[in-house]
Write a protein that holds these residues in place. Structure first.
Motif, PDB file in Angstrom:
ATOM      1  N   ILE A 294       1.522   3.864  -1.179  1.00  0.00           N
ATOM      2  CA  ILE A 294       1.026   2.834  -0.262  1.00  0.00           C
ATOM      3  C   ILE A 294      -0.028   1.967  -0.946  1.00  0.00           C
ATOM      4  O   ILE A 294      -0.024   0.733  -0.828  1.00  0.00           O
ATOM      5  CB  ILE A 294       0.459   3.487   1.013  1.00  0.00           C
ATOM      6  CG1 ILE A 294       1.588   4.128   1.830  1.00  0.00           C
ATOM      7  CG2 ILE A 294      -0.294   2.462   1.861  1.00  0.00           C
ATOM      8  CD1 ILE A 294       1.114   4.929   3.003  1.00  0.00           C
ATOM      9  N   ALA A 295      -0.928   2.611  -1.697  1.00  0.00           N
ATOM     10  CA  ALA A 295      -1.956   1.843  -2.418  1.00  0.00           C
ATOM     11  C   ALA A 295      -1.308   0.913  -3.447  1.00  0.00           C
ATOM     12  O   ALA A 295      -1.728  -0.241  -3.615  1.00  0.00           O
ATOM     13  CB  ALA A 295      -2.934   2.804  -3.098  1.00  0.00           C
ATOM     14  N   GLN A 296      -0.287   1.407  -4.130  1.00  0.00           N
ATOM     15  CA  GLN A 296       0.406   0.584  -5.113  1.00  0.00           C
ATOM     16  C   GLN A 296       1.093  -0.600  -4.451  1.00  0.00           C
ATOM     17  O   GLN A 296       1.028  -1.743  -4.936  1.00  0.00           O
ATOM     18  CB  GLN A 296       1.426   1.438  -5.862  1.00  0.00           C
ATOM     19  CG  GLN A 296       2.197   0.671  -6.932  1.00  0.00           C
ATOM     20  CD  GLN A 296       3.238   1.540  -7.604  1.00  0.00           C
ATOM     21  OE1 GLN A 296       3.433   2.683  -7.238  1.00  0.00           O
ATOM     22  NE2 GLN A 296       3.924   0.984  -8.581  1.00  0.00           N
ATOM     23  N   LEU A 297       1.756  -0.351  -3.316  1.00  0.00           N
ATOM     24  CA  LEU A 297       2.433  -1.436  -2.608  1.00  0.00           C
ATOM     25  C   LEU A 297       1.440  -2.459  -2.067  1.00  0.00           C
ATOM     26  O   LEU A 297       1.691  -3.671  -2.119  1.00  0.00           O
ATOM     27  CB  LEU A 297       3.283  -0.855  -1.469  1.00  0.00           C
ATOM     28  CG  LEU A 297       4.485   0.003  -1.904  1.00  0.00           C
ATOM     29  CD1 LEU A 297       5.155   0.609  -0.700  1.00  0.00           C
ATOM     30  CD2 LEU A 297       5.475  -0.830  -2.712  1.00  0.00           C
ATOM     31  N   ARG A 298       0.309  -1.982  -1.550  1.00  0.00           N
ATOM     32  CA  ARG A 298      -0.708  -2.908  -1.056  1.00  0.00           C
ATOM     33  C   ARG A 298      -1.263  -3.753  -2.188  1.00  0.00           C
ATOM     34  O   ARG A 298      -1.500  -4.962  -2.030  1.00  0.00           O
ATOM     35  CB  ARG A 298      -1.835  -2.132  -0.378  1.00  0.00           C
ATOM     36  CG  ARG A 298      -1.427  -1.458   0.927  1.00  0.00           C
ATOM     37  CD  ARG A 298      -2.570  -0.705   1.549  1.00  0.00           C
ATOM     38  NE  ARG A 298      -3.656  -1.600   1.917  1.00  0.00           N
ATOM     39  CZ  ARG A 298      -4.800  -1.176   2.462  1.00  0.00           C
ATOM     40  NH1 ARG A 298      -4.990   0.121   2.676  1.00  0.00           N
ATOM     41  NH2 ARG A 298      -5.734  -2.043   2.783  1.00  0.00           N
ATOM     42  N   SER A 299      -1.484  -3.132  -3.348  1.00  0.00           N
ATOM     43  CA  SER A 299      -1.981  -3.884  -4.498  1.00  0.00           C
ATOM     44  C   SER A 299      -0.971  -4.946  -4.929  1.00  0.00           C
ATOM     45  O   SER A 299      -1.343  -6.096  -5.223  1.00  0.00           O
ATOM     46  CB  SER A 299      -2.273  -2.923  -5.647  1.00  0.00           C
ATOM     47  OG  SER A 299      -2.670  -3.630  -6.802  1.00  0.00           O
TER      48      SER A 299
END
Length: 425
Positions: A294-299
């Motif tokens: 999720i953090a990667q996708l948000r970034s």
């Protein structure tokens, strides 16, 4: 053989030990010892027989084994004893649930009155025959389409409740719970315990499957058992269980034994896990991995949006810097002058065309009037018509009494021909 001798005189009741069981009466009964000895002597004449059955209990005491052997097609059972000297000669992996063939000889204990069979040899039922039957069943079920990947259901991404069928207090249960809770601490289980080997394995598993299938909160069902030899895993190749799993509406995961174990349940299940630990990892997502994803996708989304907004701002600034947008008044004024000139020229052109068309119309009107019969009538001529509007051109066509219509410049009048032809004609 025990020998009993009578020591009675005439008319006296013989002692019980002296009365053979076949000669006993209410007044002269035989003794328990004499009865047991007679039974023992009779049974001792039986020869050793080979018997096939399933081990349902296996208790080791002081190196000896006391067990029970059950018929494979009915509820008939016998008690067997394996002395330590014989145990050393038979396979050491025998246990409850094994399908065996044993050489037994009847054994009756006079002191306790217990009847059992002493085992002199024991071996697993030909595993090759069992595997052959399983392969035939596997081919039949595959032909019916029970193993087709198209009919297998997808597992939910994050099950709310996981149904678990396993042995009570088993390592498989601990492995599934521990690994699932490590991956997703909030995971919930509904565990149904069942025998994972022996004659109760299939009915217990079927009952547990039915209970979990009826629970609307259960999203996926795991059937788990630790490793074992092929004999102990036979219950998970039972046709009744295979068909029940195929008919289940809830996705079923098979986690039986180790990687090299392959019961039929693996083929029909919606997902085959190599071990109970693997089942937990494949059913429950890892919360750490999901957070990182999720953090990667948000970034990535933030970077894409920032790039898009920056690109659009730069493009807008580029458009605003162009002369046409920076100072649009001169362009508008130039276009306004061109528009006024075009409008003036259009008006002049239309006016000239209207004048030309007016003159042409006047000329055509004059020509039309010159050629019109009305102009002739205006000069004093008249036109005679017969009935039906036929123009009279020859006086001979109007004998006396013929009705005529005379048209002059201003109107018309009725007349009657007198039939005479003027010489001036």
């Amino acid at each position: 053989m025990t020998v009993f001798e009578a020591a009675t005189g005439p008319g006296e009741t013989p002692p019980a030990d002296a009365v053979a069981p076949r000669d006993s009466t209410a007044d002269a009964p035989t003794s328990v010892a004499r009865l047991n000895a007679t039974i023992r002597d009779f049974i001792a004449r039986w020869n050793t027989v080979w018997v096939e059955g399933e081990i349902t209990s296996w208790n080791v005491r002081a190196g000896n084994v006391f067990a029970r052997l059950k018929d494979t097609r009915s509820d008939a059972q016998i008690s067997i004893r394996i002395w330590s000297s014989v145990r050393a000669r038979i396979p050491n992996d025998l246990g409850v649930g094994d399908h065996v063939v044993a050489a037994v000889k009847s054994d009756y204990f006079v002191k306790s009155g217990d009847f059992s069979f002493a085992v002199s040899a024991m071996k697993h039922v030909g595993l090759g025959d069992q595997l052959e039957r399983l392969e035939r069943l596997r081919a039949q079920l595959r032909q019916e389409g029970l193993f087709d990947s198209a009919r297998k259901k997808r597992l939910p991404f994050l099950p709310h409740v996981i149904g678990l069928i396993t042995g009570e207090r088993s390592d498989a249960e601990k492995d599934v719970h521990r690994n699932a809770e490590l991956r997703w601490p909030q995971v919930r289980f509904r565990t149904e315990y069942a025998a994972v080997q022996g004659d109760r394995c299939v009915p217990d598993t079927l009952a547990a499957l039915a209970r979990l299938e009826a629970d609307p909160e259960v999203d996926v069902i795991i059937i788990a058992r630790g490793g074992g030899d092929p004999q102990t895993l036979l219950g998970f190749s039972d046709e009744r269980l295979i068909r029940a799993v195929a008919a289940a509406s809830t996705p079923v995961v098979s986690a039986i034994g180790h990687e090299n174990d392959h019961p039929l349940l693996d083929d029909v299940a919606d997902l085959r896990a190599s071990t109970p630990t693997d089942a937990a990892k494949r059913v429950v997502p890892d919360v750490g991995e999901q957070r990182a994803l999720i953090a990667q996708l948000r970034s990535r989304a933030t970077m894409r949006l920032t790039q898009r907004v920056g690109h659009d701002i730069a493009q807008l600034e580029q458009l605003r810097s162009r002369p046409v947008l920076r100072s649009p008044d001169p362009i508008i004024e130039t276009r306004a002058q061109e528009l006024w000139l075009l409008l003036s020229r259009g008006r002049d052109t239309v006016s000239r065309q209207l004048d030309t068309a007016g003159r042409r119309t006047t000329e055509l009107r004059a020509s039309l009037r010159a050629l019109s019969p009305a102009a002739t009538l205006a000069r004093g001529y008249a036109i005679a018509h017969l009935e039906g509007g036929v123009i009279l051109r020859d006086a001979a066509d109007a004998p006396a009494g013929t009705a005529l219509t005379i048209t002059v410049d201003r109107g018309s009048l009725a007349a009657v021909s007198d039939g005479e032809i003027s010489e001036g004609r």
